[in-house]
Motif scaffolding. Sequence first.
Motif, short mmCIF file in Angstrom:
data_model
loop_
_atom_site.label_atom_id
_atom_site.label_comp_id
_atom_site.label_asym_id
_atom_site.label_seq_id
_atom_site.Cartn_x
_atom_site.Cartn_y
_atom_site.Cartn_z
N THR A 1 9.75 -3.45 -2.85
CA THR A 1 9.00 -4.39 -3.69
C THR A 1 9.74 -5.70 -3.84
O THR A 1 9.15 -6.78 -3.72
N GLY A 2 11.05 -5.62 -4.09
CA GLY A 2 11.84 -6.84 -4.23
C GLY A 2 11.82 -7.69 -2.98
O GLY A 2 11.69 -8.92 -3.05
N ALA B 1 0.83 -1.20 0.00
CA ALA B 1 0.00 0.00 0.00
C ALA B 1 0.86 1.25 0.00
O ALA B 1 0.61 2.21 -0.75
N ALA B 2 1.90 1.27 0.85
CA ALA B 2 2.77 2.44 0.92
C ALA B 2 3.55 2.64 -0.37
O ALA B 2 3.70 3.77 -0.86
N VAL B 3 4.06 1.54 -0.94
CA VAL B 3 4.79 1.64 -2.20
C VAL B 3 3.86 2.13 -3.31
O VAL B 3 4.26 2.92 -4.18
N LEU C 1 11.01 6.13 5.79
CA LEU C 1 11.64 7.01 4.80
C LEU C 1 10.61 7.66 3.88
O LEU C 1 10.71 8.85 3.56
N LEU C 2 9.61 6.87 3.46
CA LEU C 2 8.55 7.45 2.63
C LEU C 2 7.79 8.53 3.39
O LEU C 2 7.47 9.59 2.84
N ARG C 3 7.48 8.25 4.65
CA ARG C 3 6.76 9.24 5.47
C ARG C 3 7.59 10.50 5.65
O ARG C 3 7.06 11.61 5.65
N ALA C 4 8.90 10.35 5.75
CA ALA C 4 9.78 11.52 5.89
C ALA C 4 9.77 12.38 4.63
O ALA C 4 10.06 13.58 4.69
N HIS C 5 9.45 11.78 3.49
CA HIS C 5 9.40 12.52 2.21
C HIS C 5 7.96 12.88 1.83
O HIS C 5 7.70 13.18 0.65
N ALA C 6 7.05 12.85 2.77
CA ALA C 6 5.64 13.09 2.46
C ALA C 6 5.43 14.45 1.80
O ALA C 6 4.72 14.57 0.79
N ARG C 7 6.04 15.48 2.35
CA ARG C 7 5.87 16.82 1.78
C ARG C 7 6.47 16.90 0.37
O ARG C 7 5.90 17.54 -0.53
#
Length: 337
Positions: A248-249, A76-78, A208-214
């Motif tokens: 994903t991998g 879901a996050a990816v 890391l994805l959450r840190a790049h949310a903006r």
Amino acid sequence: MFIKFALGLTLALPVSIVVAIGLGPAAVPPLDTVRYLAAALTGGTIGLDEVPVYEIVWQLRTPRVLLAAVVGAGLAAVGVGVQALVRNALADPFVLGISSGASVGAVTVLVTGTVAGVYAVSLGAFLGAVLATVLVQLVARTSSPLRLVLTGIALAHAFQAAMALLIYLVPQGEATSTVLYWTLGGFGAATWGSLPVVAVVVVAGLVLLRAHARDLDVLALGDETAASSGLDATALRTRLFLLTSLMTGAMVAVSGAIGFLGLIVPHLVRMLTGAVHARVLVLAPLVGAVLAVWVDLLARTVVAPRELPLGVVTALVGVPVFLVLVRRRGYVFGNAR
């Protein structure tokens, strides 16, 4: 509203996990399930006559259900990240050919037996995913959204052709059926040994994805807007592309290719809470985890004692949901209302 959804999903996830662990050909009441889990975690004691049921709960079902939750959250996050990276509402974790590359790696191990060991298939899948990532970057030669998508689609077809050729050249009935099941996805091979690695990768990726949310908010508006905001869209897209490919991998290596979760969950969450990634990246993993747990439960109970490939169930659930989303006039990608 966001807080209510977050609290509700935070409560729904552990409840779903306990229920899913207890259900199956040998049903275990929820209170007994909790007692067995508590005994395993705290070193408590159980009756000698309860050992067989305890083994089913702790050794077989618990790692499987936890893996479903981890992979569901990660997909879901990816999906959220990839849709923002390529600015494409139809993108999912496998649009860039990573899943197909992982499948080729796993099939190579399965049909040739060139590598032995418990984790051989997972290792082959992960190496295939890494190879696909490198090839997409080399062929695309840029991180522009359109070129990445077109390159990924082309290489995905090439990988699928290679996989079909491998199966054709090594016509072993059992190997072929195993390949088919693996490529449709499933958590039947989950063990306590395979769970920690993918869990660490997914959790680190979520952080890391959450840190790049903006940054994802800006990137979803276009490279021109990103440049005017002082954001290097190319460098950011490259970093996040590598991150989502790694996630994903790692997931495909332990569960096979599972479709639709990474596609529909981001859209469902945007309808609930809007398109701001700081919120979407909190709710999407929770929704994905809950959905994956229940989909896996359906896969292993609907035709018990046989088990349906997970990709079949996700398609049966995901296609109608996605068609409903498409028909909603009040929703467009990047602007849920």
